[in-house]
Write a protein that holds these residues in place. Structure first.
Motif, PDB file in Angstrom:
ATOM      1  N   LEU A   1      -1.544   9.819   0.120  1.00 36.62           N
ATOM      2  CA  LEU A   1      -2.141  10.486   1.273  1.00 36.62           C
ATOM      3  C   LEU A   1      -1.153  11.452   1.918  1.00 36.62           C
ATOM      4  O   LEU A   1      -1.503  12.586   2.267  1.00 36.62           O
TER       5      LEU A   1
ATOM      6  N   CYS B   1       0.830  -1.209   0.000  1.00 35.25           N
ATOM      7  CA  CYS B   1       0.000   0.000   0.000  1.00 35.25           C
ATOM      8  C   CYS B   1       0.864   1.257   0.000  1.00 35.25           C
ATOM      9  O   CYS B   1       0.426   2.311   0.464  1.00 35.25           O
TER      10      CYS B   1
ATOM     11  N   ARG C   1      -2.304   6.490   9.314  1.00 31.60           N
ATOM     12  CA  ARG C   1      -3.493   7.211   8.854  1.00 31.60           C
ATOM     13  C   ARG C   1      -4.072   8.095   9.956  1.00 31.60           C
ATOM     14  O   ARG C   1      -4.545   9.209   9.680  1.00 31.60           O
TER      15      ARG C   1
ATOM     16  N   ASN D   1       1.692   3.059  -2.487  1.00 31.58           N
ATOM     17  CA  ASN D   1       1.135   4.094  -3.358  1.00 31.58           C
ATOM     18  C   ASN D   1       0.034   4.883  -2.645  1.00 31.58           C
ATOM     19  O   ASN D   1      -0.031   6.102  -2.751  1.00 31.58           O
ATOM     20  N   GLN D   2      -0.843   4.162  -1.942  1.00 29.33           N
ATOM     21  CA  GLN D   2      -1.924   4.855  -1.227  1.00 29.33           C
ATOM     22  C   GLN D   2      -1.355   5.759  -0.126  1.00 29.33           C
ATOM     23  O   GLN D   2      -1.779   6.901   0.034  1.00 29.33           O
TER      24      GLN D   2
ATOM     25  N   PRO E   1      -8.961   6.228  -0.927  1.00 28.72           N
ATOM     26  CA  PRO E   1      -8.534   5.159  -1.853  1.00 28.72           C
ATOM     27  C   PRO E   1      -8.938   3.789  -1.309  1.00 28.72           C
ATOM     28  O   PRO E   1      -9.376   3.652  -0.167  1.00 28.72           O
ATOM     29  N   GLN E   2      -8.782   2.829  -2.135  1.00 29.61           N
ATOM     30  CA  GLN E   2      -9.032   1.448  -1.712  1.00 29.61           C
ATOM     31  C   GLN E   2      -7.785   0.930  -0.990  1.00 29.61           C
ATOM     32  O   GLN E   2      -6.691   0.888  -1.550  1.00 29.61           O
ATOM     33  N   TRP E   3      -7.989   0.564   0.280  1.00 32.84           N
ATOM     34  CA  TRP E   3      -6.863   0.081   1.073  1.00 32.84           C
ATOM     35  C   TRP E   3      -6.866  -1.445   1.092  1.00 32.84           C
ATOM     36  O   TRP E   3      -7.908  -2.076   1.240  1.00 32.84           O
TER      37      TRP E   3
END
Length: 719
Positions: A636, A629, A684, A631-632, A667-669
């Motif tokens: 963020l 993850c 997060r 990229n996510q 986003p899709q985590w």
């Protein structure tokens, strides 16, 4: 009349001080002038008392102030000796005034006691640096000064001593105790006690007020824990951490997720932190043993073990948020206890856990000796971007120019020119101009009365009898009535003193007005050319630089945690930028400004949250391992950091930051990372809090719940 004085000065601190200074000044002056018969010692007994008793602001209890006076006596001797020797020529005296004027003012960055002594110590050089050049009179001058200091130290202890001020430690105890009550109520709420939530809502206003009372803006400069030593640094860190904890409590109040998978472990962690915070408050009050970090460390370890034994695979991120918030609360509680132990003088028994590349860490000062800490404070402010450097250079330049002009014009009482600069020169040109009118009106009024008195030619005994009464009124007039009254009465004091030392006539009053006008003109001109905007001008640049550094912290921290990138120097740079921004904000608060459209405190909050949160994450979470993850997380982090960069750019252009754009769709985590999902949740939670901080800079666009509004600008973690 007495009722009016009590309303203005409820504890009679101004009156007490005026009485003590007057008694010591008159006793020393009369003893030297009429008993010993020394015309050289008498002025130094008088002006030494005025310098260290009236112009200086020494913090602490009467015993501590007396000890401070005795400690600085050798420095006072050195200043009088240098002034006497450098009065050999006009240029030598002016050069000495510039060097010593800068040094005496600049060392004030070391703490409130040094700041409070600065103006008085300046006068101890100013008085002897004027003609006549008479090194032979130095022993009598030093004797008069020594008598003044000894009498003043004794008066602090035995002559109507001030009541002991409320120690900062007790203020911190109030905030910590109120915080502990909030934590207990929150733990009860999570445990199913239906009264816990209502109790927390009722306790937050009290806790907010206690936390707000720790702000530097709510304290007199001499009462702030702002010295470079370990004790004050630790107290300041503890206060910032307490405000952070209060903000996290409210976050948890709004995150009472009944379905959180680590809820039971979080309840145990919260109960343990409440006990640690309560024990900390008890020690600060002197009602309990010094708290240890063992309890909270064990609770954090147990919570991490509980998370390790609970597989989060397949769970939505929302069900992991509660645990992330609770863990950060436990880590900050540990920081609170460590800071208090450092303030108590306990040695640090473990090496600095901060990674080598991210040092100096949060408690770096605990590993340094006191002289090294003061040298570090001086060195980090030895830059034109430091408001302390700017202020010291501005004052030194004004005093040196005034000394040179007074010498070239051969003014008979030229030190009045420099004394006027000490009185009227402020951090900004606007502030300096605002002091001119009352200072000039007061001086002219006092000079007219003094001229009429001298023309009347009373018996010299009248001057001796009238001096203590006029002196008490003069020392009390400034704080109670304003600068104009203070200048008028001080002019009369000077007249009564010189009438007893040398033959004078009504032209003494004329010379006083002339000297004040020259000093005022020099102060205004220097104020216009040397950083005329004061704290306001530097504050935009300093906070802009701080937010830009915080943006780099955000990017670097996520890169380290998600991609395993080696840490850089973003954290150390941001800490230094934050210190300079805090110094600029402290100066800004001491000035008069129209209502600002920007919430400066909330702006500093945004930077401090980024730094403090990154410190915990870098220290407690494994680096790398989140490649699925990355990229996510990078997106963020870039979104939050870009918001910081935009705000920084506008601040550097002296503009007000805009509201951040609306939050993009989440986003899709991935939900198949196993234990790494907890690390994602911790990151997060930190990033979501930073986005919230950016919103607070301009104020929230929509009304929010009362509880969150009450604490939105408390949890700043600022030092």
């Amino acid at each position: 009349m007495w009722g009016w004085v009590r309303r203005r000065d409820p504890r009679l601190l101004v009156i007490r001080r005026a009485v003590r200074v007057t008694l010591v000044a008159c006793l020393g002056f009369y003893l030297c002038r009429y008993v010993i018969g020394s015309a050289d010692a008498a002025p130094y007994a008088l002006f030494g008392t005025i310098a260290l008793g009236a112009l200086s602001q020494i913090p602490g209890s009467p015993r501590r102030r007396a000890r401070t006076l005795l400690t600085v006596l050798p420095v006072a001797w050195a200043l009088v000796a240098l002034g006497t020797l450098l009065s050999v020529s006009n240029w030598a005296a002016a050069a000495g005034m510039f060097v010593l004027g800068f040094a005496v003012s600049f060392v004030g960055v070391g703490g409130p006691r040094l700041v409070g002594l600065a103006a008085g110590m300046q006068l101890l050089y100013i008085l002897p640096c004027f003609p006549p050049y008479d090194p032979g009179a130095l022993p009598e001058r030093l004797a008069g000064l020594t008598l003044a200091v000894l009498l003043l130290a004794a008066a602090e202890l035995f002559v109507w001593p001030d009541p002991a001020p409320t120690p900062y430690r007790h203020r911190l105890a109030d905030a910590v105790t109120a915080l502990a009550a909030c934590l207990e109520a929150l733990a009860d709420d999570w445990s199913g006690d239906k009264t816990g939530r209502d109790r927390l809502a009722a306790l937050v206003p009290e806790a907010t007020e206690a936390a707000d009372a720790l702000r530097p803006s709510r304290l007199a400069p001499i009462d702030r824990p702002a010295s470079a030593g370990r004790h004050d640094r630790a107290l300041s860190s503890a206060a910032g951490t307490a405000r952070l904890l209060l903000g996290r409590v409210v976050d948890l109040y709004f995150s009472a997720d009944r379905e959180a998978i680590t809820r039971s472990a979080a309840i145990k962690l919260l109960s343990a932190t409440a006990g640690c915070v309560e024990a900390t408050g008890a020690w600060l009050r002197g009602a309990g043993p010094l708290p240890d970090t063992n309890l909270v460390e064990a609770a954090i370890t147990d919570f991490r073990v509980a998370r390790m034994n609970t597989d989060p695979t397949g769970l939505p991120p929302e069900r992991l948020r509660l645990g992330a918030l609770a863990l950060s609360l436990g880590e900050w509680t540990k920081s609170l206890v460590v800071a208090v132990r450092i303030a108590a003088g306990e040695p640090v028994r473990h090496p600095d856990p901060t990674p080598e590349a991210a040092r100096p860490g949060q408690f770096w000062y605990a590993y340094r000796r006191t002289p090294a800490l003061y040298w570090h404070r001086l060195r980090e402010n030895l830059t034109p971007r430091s408001v302390a450097f700017q202020g010291a250079l501005r004052l030194a330049l004004a005093l040196a120019v005034a000394r040179l002009i007074a010498g070239e014009l051969d003014l008979s009482h030229g030190f009045w020119v420099l004394l006027t600069i000490l009185t009227v020169l402020r951090a900004s040109a606007a502030e300096t101009r605002s002091t001119l009118r009352p200072a000039l009106i007061g001086t002219v009024a006092g000079s007219v009365v003094a001229a009429l008195l001298l023309l009347a030619g009373p018996d010299p005994l009248v001057f001796a009898v009238a001096l203590p009464f006029v002196m008490i009124a003069g020392f009390a007039a400034g704080p109670l009535l304003g600068l104009g009254w203070s200048q008028a009465l001080f002019t009369l004091v000077i007249t009564l003193v010189f009438a007893q030392v040398t033959p004078v006539d009504w032209r003494l009053a004329e010379q006083r007005v002339t000297d004040v006008l020259i000093g005022a003109a020099i102060g205004v001109l220097i104020g216009l050319f040397a950083w005329p905007r004061g704290g306001a001008g530097e504050l935009h640049r300093a906070t802009g630089t701080f937010l830009a550094a915080a943006a780099q912290v955000v990017r670097e921290t996520v890169a380290v945690m998600a991609d395993g990138t080696p840490p850089g120097n973003a954290l150390p740079r941001a800490r230094l930028a934050g210190q300079l921004a805090e110094a600029s904000f402290a100066l800004y608060q001491s000035e008069r400004h129209p209502a600002a459209t920007l919430d400066w405190q909330a702006t500093l909050i945004a930077g401090h949250h980024a730094v403090r949160g990154a410190e915990v994450l870098v220290r407690s979470c494994p680096a790398g391992g989140l490649l699925p993850c990355v990229n996510q997380l990078t997106a963020l982090a870039d979104e939050v950091a870009t918001g910081y960069d935009r705000s920084a750019e506008r601040l550097l252009r002296n503009e007000t930051p805009d509201h951040p754009p609306d939050r993009p769709p989440p986003p899709q985590w991935p939900d198949d990372l196993g234990q790494d999902l907890y690390v994602v949740a911790d990151l997060r939670a930190w990033l979501d809090g930073l986005r919230e901080d950016l919103t607070n800079i301009r104020g929230r666009p929509e009304p929010t719940d009362d509880l969150r509004t009450q604490v939105a600008r408390i949890a700043d973690g600022a030092t």
